[in-house]
Write an enzyme that holds these catalytic residues in place. Sequence first.
Site, short mmCIF file in Angstrom:
data_model
loop_
_atom_site.label_atom_id
_atom_site.label_comp_id
_atom_site.label_asym_id
_atom_site.label_seq_id
_atom_site.Cartn_x
_atom_site.Cartn_y
_atom_site.Cartn_z
N SER A 210 0.81 -1.22 0.00
CA SER A 210 0.00 0.00 0.00
C SER A 210 0.85 1.28 0.00
O SER A 210 1.57 1.53 -0.94
CB SER A 210 -0.96 -0.04 1.19
OG SER A 210 -1.88 1.00 1.11
N ASP B 275 -0.80 1.35 -4.03
CA ASP B 275 -1.73 0.41 -4.65
C ASP B 275 -3.04 1.07 -5.06
O ASP B 275 -4.00 0.38 -5.45
CB ASP B 275 -1.98 -0.82 -3.76
CG ASP B 275 -2.74 -0.48 -2.49
OD1 ASP B 275 -2.66 0.68 -2.03
OD2 ASP B 275 -3.40 -1.39 -1.94
N ASP C 237 -5.69 2.43 -3.80
CA ASP C 237 -7.04 2.36 -3.26
C ASP C 237 -7.42 3.72 -2.66
O ASP C 237 -8.57 3.99 -2.39
CB ASP C 237 -7.23 1.23 -2.22
CG ASP C 237 -6.17 1.19 -1.16
OD1 ASP C 237 -5.26 2.04 -1.17
OD2 ASP C 237 -6.24 0.29 -0.29
N ASP D 200 -1.72 6.44 -3.44
CA ASP D 200 -0.72 5.67 -2.70
C ASP D 200 -0.27 4.52 -3.62
O ASP D 200 -0.72 4.41 -4.76
CB ASP D 200 -1.27 5.19 -1.35
CG ASP D 200 -2.38 4.16 -1.51
OD1 ASP D 200 -3.14 4.26 -2.48
OD2 ASP D 200 -2.48 3.26 -0.66
MG MG Z 1 -3.43 1.56 -0.23
#
Ligand code: MG
Length: 453
Positions: free
Chosen positions: A100, A243, A245, A241
């Site tokens: 992340s 990844d 999300d 960020d």
């Molecule tokens: Mg993330």
Amino acid sequence: MHMTEKKKQLFGTNGVRGIVGELITPELVMKIGMAVGTMRPGTIAVGMDTRTSGPALINAMKAGLMATGCDVIDCGILPTPALQYIVMNRYDAGVVITASHNPGAYNGVKVIEKDGTEMDDDGSIEIEERVFSYNFDLKEWKDVGVVIPEGDLVQKYVKGVVSKVPTNIGEGMKVVIDPGCGAAYRTTAEILQSIGCQVFTLNAYPDGNFPARDPEPSVEGLAPLADMVVGTGAAFGVAHDGDADRAVFIDDKGRFVEENKEFALIAEYMCSQRKGILVTPVSTSRLIETVVSPYGCTVDYTAVGSIYVARRMRALLAEGKPVSFGGEGNGGLIYPDHQFCRDGGMTAAMMVTLLTSKKQPLSSLVDALPPSIMLKHKFHTGNAEKILAAVQEKFSSDSLNLVDGIRIDRKDAWALIRPSGTEPLVRLYVESPEQVTAKAFEQEILSCISSFI
Ligand code: MG
């Protein structure tokens, strides 16, 4: 704190995460793969963010899954919400190799269920038990799994996001995108181009050394993005960020938009479209409640962690209750018509929709929000239980929410005292529209807990 959370040793709020070569090794990841394959036999989609350790770890994951008879779909590099979208109602489970927002030295594993949501605490605990006791359903030679080649599944996600906003809603709007060399380099520019925006990018290439900025979007790290927004005359800049999300924004004046304010703006828009319940953790700013209540929407507070928000949204819907929106005050927002997980690409598309509908610059919308002063503290202490007991006693006549730590709600202020689930520390948040009220409430709490910190 949830009772089950106490038992988890490897899994935190969002999967397993740690330093590569220390906690995170191919051996551990392969065992997690064998555990997942034992528990969720079938066809499993896997993917990863841009980290240098990703290829080594994803191959270990695939080995573990195939050894337990699963067939594997390798989606390569993609945002976590893209993998979740691909898995949803299509495969038996999914796994993302990602850390992340953590720095490049970290990596980790998030396990995704058939319905696209992250695995719950009970599932995570079962994985741990299987890993620690080497309890796997390993198959004989005739029954091991294979890698199934598939086309570019990421396109399904891009099209899925685009289908959730009006056609060409961004026509003529200039935007700047900063994926920070993370997984969104594959998706967000394409999403915004597909809805008509004129897109400029920086750091839009994969590099697990993260040479431009940390995967965690910060005011300092996004300074070049802010310059580019002002220089190009763009309506906003969006950063993700590692990844993707989460999405955070720079306004048209080049100012970082604090994430609770971003949440408030998009929540207000979503709730103006549909009356219902907004779900968010107890740590979220009351700004959200203030802006959505005129639409007849209520706020349902959960434990801290997007998985609890997503699962609560689904539970409310299953009870036949209307759910308008969900999310966290860190740029992780959940769109119930799209999927039940945080989605940074969807949030970028929704910002375009919001600005087109409001016909006002983002800076004006931010400045028009009600005032909010948020004070934050972090205390390194092993006395969490004593602190909670003292606070509960002293503030017993206030309205208390005990779903995660103690949230004290007053008319003109609120506070949260919450122990970390993973470290010996206690966090304190205090918020009020007025600085003096926030300070006075903070003092009241500090004097109650001072002997324990
Ligand atoms: Mg993330």
